[in-house]
Each structure stands twice: as structure tokens, then as C-alpha cells.
Motif scaffolding. Structure first.
Motif, PDB file in Angstrom:
ATOM      1  N   LYS A 153      52.709  41.190 -46.337  1.00 35.23           N
ATOM      2  CA  LYS A 153      53.550  42.358 -46.621  1.00 35.23           C
ATOM      3  C   LYS A 153      54.010  42.383 -48.076  1.00 35.23           C
ATOM      4  N   GLU A 213      55.856  50.986 -46.329  1.00 35.92           N
ATOM      5  CA  GLU A 213      56.636  51.994 -45.616  1.00 35.92           C
ATOM      6  C   GLU A 213      58.006  51.459 -45.274  1.00 35.92           C
ATOM      7  N   ALA A 214      59.004  52.329 -45.368  1.00 28.19           N
ATOM      8  CA  ALA A 214      60.349  52.022 -44.865  1.00 28.19           C
ATOM      9  C   ALA A 214      61.049  53.333 -44.573  1.00 28.19           C
ATOM     10  N   GLY A 244      63.982  50.443 -36.974  1.00 26.16           N
ATOM     11  CA  GLY A 244      63.185  49.790 -35.939  1.00 26.16           C
ATOM     12  C   GLY A 244      62.272  48.714 -36.512  1.00 26.16           C
ATOM     13  N   GLY A 245      61.372  48.238 -35.677  1.00 27.83           N
ATOM     14  CA  GLY A 245      60.388  47.247 -36.112  1.00 27.83           C
ATOM     15  C   GLY A 245      60.617  45.892 -35.460  1.00 27.83           C
ATOM     16  N   SER A 246      59.562  45.072 -35.507  1.00 29.49           N
ATOM     17  CA  SER A 246      59.643  43.777 -34.820  1.00 29.49           C
ATOM     18  C   SER A 246      60.558  42.803 -35.550  1.00 29.49           C
ATOM     19  N   THR A 247      60.708  42.947 -36.857  1.00 33.47           N
ATOM     20  CA  THR A 247      61.604  42.056 -37.597  1.00 33.47           C
ATOM     21  C   THR A 247      63.056  42.333 -37.209  1.00 33.47           C
ATOM     22  N   ARG A 298      50.631  52.459 -36.106  1.00 33.63           N
ATOM     23  CA  ARG A 298      51.623  52.252 -35.061  1.00 33.63           C
ATOM     24  C   ARG A 298      52.283  53.575 -34.679  1.00 33.63           C
ATOM     25  N   GLY A 328      63.718  47.312 -42.289  1.00 30.29           N
ATOM     26  CA  GLY A 328      62.512  46.521 -42.461  1.00 30.29           C
ATOM     27  C   GLY A 328      61.534  47.207 -43.408  1.00 30.29           C
ATOM     28  N   VAL A 329      60.429  46.532 -43.648  1.00 27.47           N
ATOM     29  CA  VAL A 329      59.348  47.084 -44.479  1.00 27.47           C
ATOM     30  C   VAL A 329      58.039  46.861 -43.731  1.00 27.47           C
ATOM     31  N   GLY A 330      57.195  47.852 -43.717  1.00 27.13           N
ATOM     32  CA  GLY A 330      55.904  47.671 -43.067  1.00 27.13           C
ATOM     33  C   GLY A 330      54.786  47.971 -44.043  1.00 27.13           C
ATOM     34  N   MET A 337      51.847  50.711 -40.254  1.00 26.40           N
ATOM     35  CA  MET A 337      52.857  51.638 -39.765  1.00 26.40           C
ATOM     36  C   MET A 337      52.244  52.985 -39.388  1.00 26.40           C
TER      37      MET A 337
HETATM   38  O1  G3H Z   1      59.508  50.383 -41.338  1.00 27.44           O
HETATM   39  C1  G3H Z   1      59.194  49.205 -41.271  1.00 27.44           C
HETATM   40  C2  G3H Z   1      58.774  48.629 -40.040  1.00 27.44           C
HETATM   41  O2  G3H Z   1      59.588  49.075 -39.026  1.00 27.44           O
HETATM   42  C3  G3H Z   1      58.637  47.144 -40.065  1.00 27.44           C
HETATM   43  O3  G3H Z   1      58.091  46.731 -38.881  1.00 27.44           O
HETATM   44  O4  G3H Z   1      59.168  44.516 -38.717  1.00 27.44           O
HETATM   45  O5  G3H Z   1      57.411  45.207 -37.120  1.00 27.44           O
HETATM   46  O6  G3H Z   1      56.818  44.697 -39.467  1.00 27.44           O
HETATM   47  P1  G3H Z   1      57.847  45.187 -38.544  1.00 27.44           P
END
Ligand code: G3H
Length: 254
Positions: free
Chosen positions: A224, A183-184, A63-66, A164, A154-156, A161
Motif C-alpha cells: 500500500k 483511495e480514501a 470502513g475497511g479491514s484495517t 471491492r 484507512g487507505v486502500g 478498492m
Molecule cells: O478506503 C480505504 C479502505 O477502506 C482500506 O481498506 O483497510 O481493508 O485495506 P483496508
């Protein structure tokens, strides 16, 4: 000037590749504004992944916005493809637009493939895990995940995270005092790349990444950089897709 820019990016890619020990790094050029980094990276990744996919592939997404931007930017295929798209881990609880389930179904529709969903929250009580794992419908998806050959994740930043995902302020504080920076896939890493916390969910585990032919990390945003350094490892990853500013920031920190 154009050739010079292309050369510059190639050098930057090589430097970052060596610095992180990865097989491949791709950088989206330009001093992109914060608001456009994700769009540009999303577009770039969507095109790359679409060209890479072939019949029989099983693509796993997180998941994630990217990743949501990757799904959004993907162009429709005119014919169907025998490709399955599956979410990597449970992730209900986040906004529906950025949940792995939504991203998997969007990508599947765009490429004319099929998808499976994981109806599991990102964080579940330890004592419930075995019961959920015993569900035949979940078992079937886990079987598919075992055969996955491409993973896109993705990476947060750890703090973002954790917030969120509705951790309490106390838990966030503890996580950060344990050194979490990135986080991933529900794993939180410290600056040295060591795991400091794992969310209880169902789906892919970090060690499963070694069985997947192509593991692609997609993350861009200079803020990031630290998180990317903590998460990315040659042990698990094949390709990092990022942008020029983030690449430079990573090199500065390393
Ligand atoms: O685990 C990583 C995140 O889902 C990345 O989220 O792409 O919204 O920064 P983002």
C-alpha cells in the motif's frame, strides 16, 4: 538491543514525518508478516484512540479491514463515555463486517459511547444525491459530522478498492489509466496526490478534513506504500500510523 530498536523506530518516524510533511508519524515496530500487520496496527491504534478520547468528542470512522481490526482490538470501558461515533461516508455494499456503520457501532459499544449510522451506499446516482441530502434523518447525521473533532480513516490501493466497490472492469481500467493509485473516503488519487475520481456518496468531503482537529490515517502493508503516498497530505492529515516495513517502503519510493 531494545533501546537500539526503540531509537531506530524513532529515527524512522522522524524521517517519514519529514518526508511526508506531517506533524506526527507513529510506527508499529517489527518485520511483521503480511497476515499480522493489520492486527498489530489495529491493536496499537485502538489503544491510542481510546486513550485520546474524552467526553464531548465526536469520532468519525471509515470502513475497511484495517479499521475493522481497530474496532475488534478495542477493549471495553468499564464506564460509559459521552462520545459519539459516526461513519464518515455511506458505504453499504461492502461486506458488513468492514462497513463504516459496523465499525462505528462496535467502537461506540466498546468505549461506552453512542453511535449514529448512515444507511447510504457508497456509490449513488448523481441525480439522487439531493433527495437523499434532503432527508431529515440524513441531515441530522451530517450536522453531527460537521462538528466532528477526530477522524480515523484507512487507505486502500485504487485497484483493490475499485474492485471491492463493484466497479465494472471497464471502469476500473479507466480509473487506473487516469493514474489512480490510492483511495480514501471515496476519493481516488494519483501519484502526485491529485484527485482523479470521486465516488458519489453522502458524508464527509475531503475539504471537511481541514475543519477536524485530529485526522488520523491508519494503513500498513508495503503493497500500500504507493497508495499511502498518494493519499496522505499535510493539508488534510495530522497523524499517520503505519508499520516498520511499510514505512521503509514509503521512504524508498519517495
Ligand atoms: O478506503 C480505504 C479502505 O477502506 C482500506 O481498506 O483497510 O481493508 O485495506 P483496508
Amino acid at each position: 538491543k531494545y533501546i537500539k530498536e526503540v531509537k531506530g523506530i524513532k529515527i524512522l518516524e522522524e524521517n517519514l514525518k519529514d518526508c511526508l510533511g506531517l506533524k506526527e508519524v507513529l510506527i508499529v515496530p517489527g518485520n511483521l508478516e503480511h497476515s499480522t500487520i493489520k492486527q498489530e496496527i489495529g491493536r496499537f491504534t485502538a489503544q491510542l484512540v481510546k486513550n485520546m478520547l474524552k467526553d464531548g468528542d465526536i469520532l468519525v470512522v471509515t470502513g475497511g479491514s484495517t479499521l475493522a481490526q481497530v474496532a475488534r482490538s478495542m477493549r471495553f470501558n468499564d464506564k460509559s463515555m459521552n462520545v459519539k461515533v459516526v461513519p464518515g461516508r455511506g458505504g453499504l455494499g461492502e461486506e458488513v463486517e468492514i462497513q463504516a456503520n459496523t465499525i462505528a457501532s462496535t467502537i461506540a459499544k466498546k468505549i461506552g459511547g453512542s453511535y449514529k449510522l448512515l444507511h447510504i451506499p457508497d456509490s449513488i446516482k448523481e441525480e439522487n444525491v439531493d433527495r437523499i441530502l434532503a432527508e431529515p434523518s440524513i441531515q441530522r447525521i451530517l450536522e453531527i459530522l460537521k462538528k466532528a473533532n477526530i477522524l480515523l480513516h484507512g487507505v486502500g490501493s485504487a485497484e483493490e478498492m475499485a474492485c471491492r466497490r463493484d466497479m465494472s472492469p471497464g471502469q476500473v481500467k479507466e480509473l487506473l489509466s487516469n493514474g489512480a493509485v490510492g483511495e480514501a473516503l471515496g476519493y481516488y488519487f494519483n501519484e502526485k496526490g491529485e484527485i482523479v475520481y470521486i465516488t458519489t456518496s453522502v458524508g464527509l468531503h475531503l475539504e471537511d478534513l481541514q475543519q477536524i482537529d485530529k485526522v488520523i490515517v491508519v494503513a500498513g502493508d508495503p503493497a500500500k506504500a504507493r497508495a499511502i503516498i498518494s493519499v496522505v497530505s499535510p493539508k488534510f492529515h495530522d497523524l499517520l500510523i503505519t508499520d516498520e516495513l511499510t514505512a521503509k517502503e514509503i521512504l524508498k519510493l519517495k
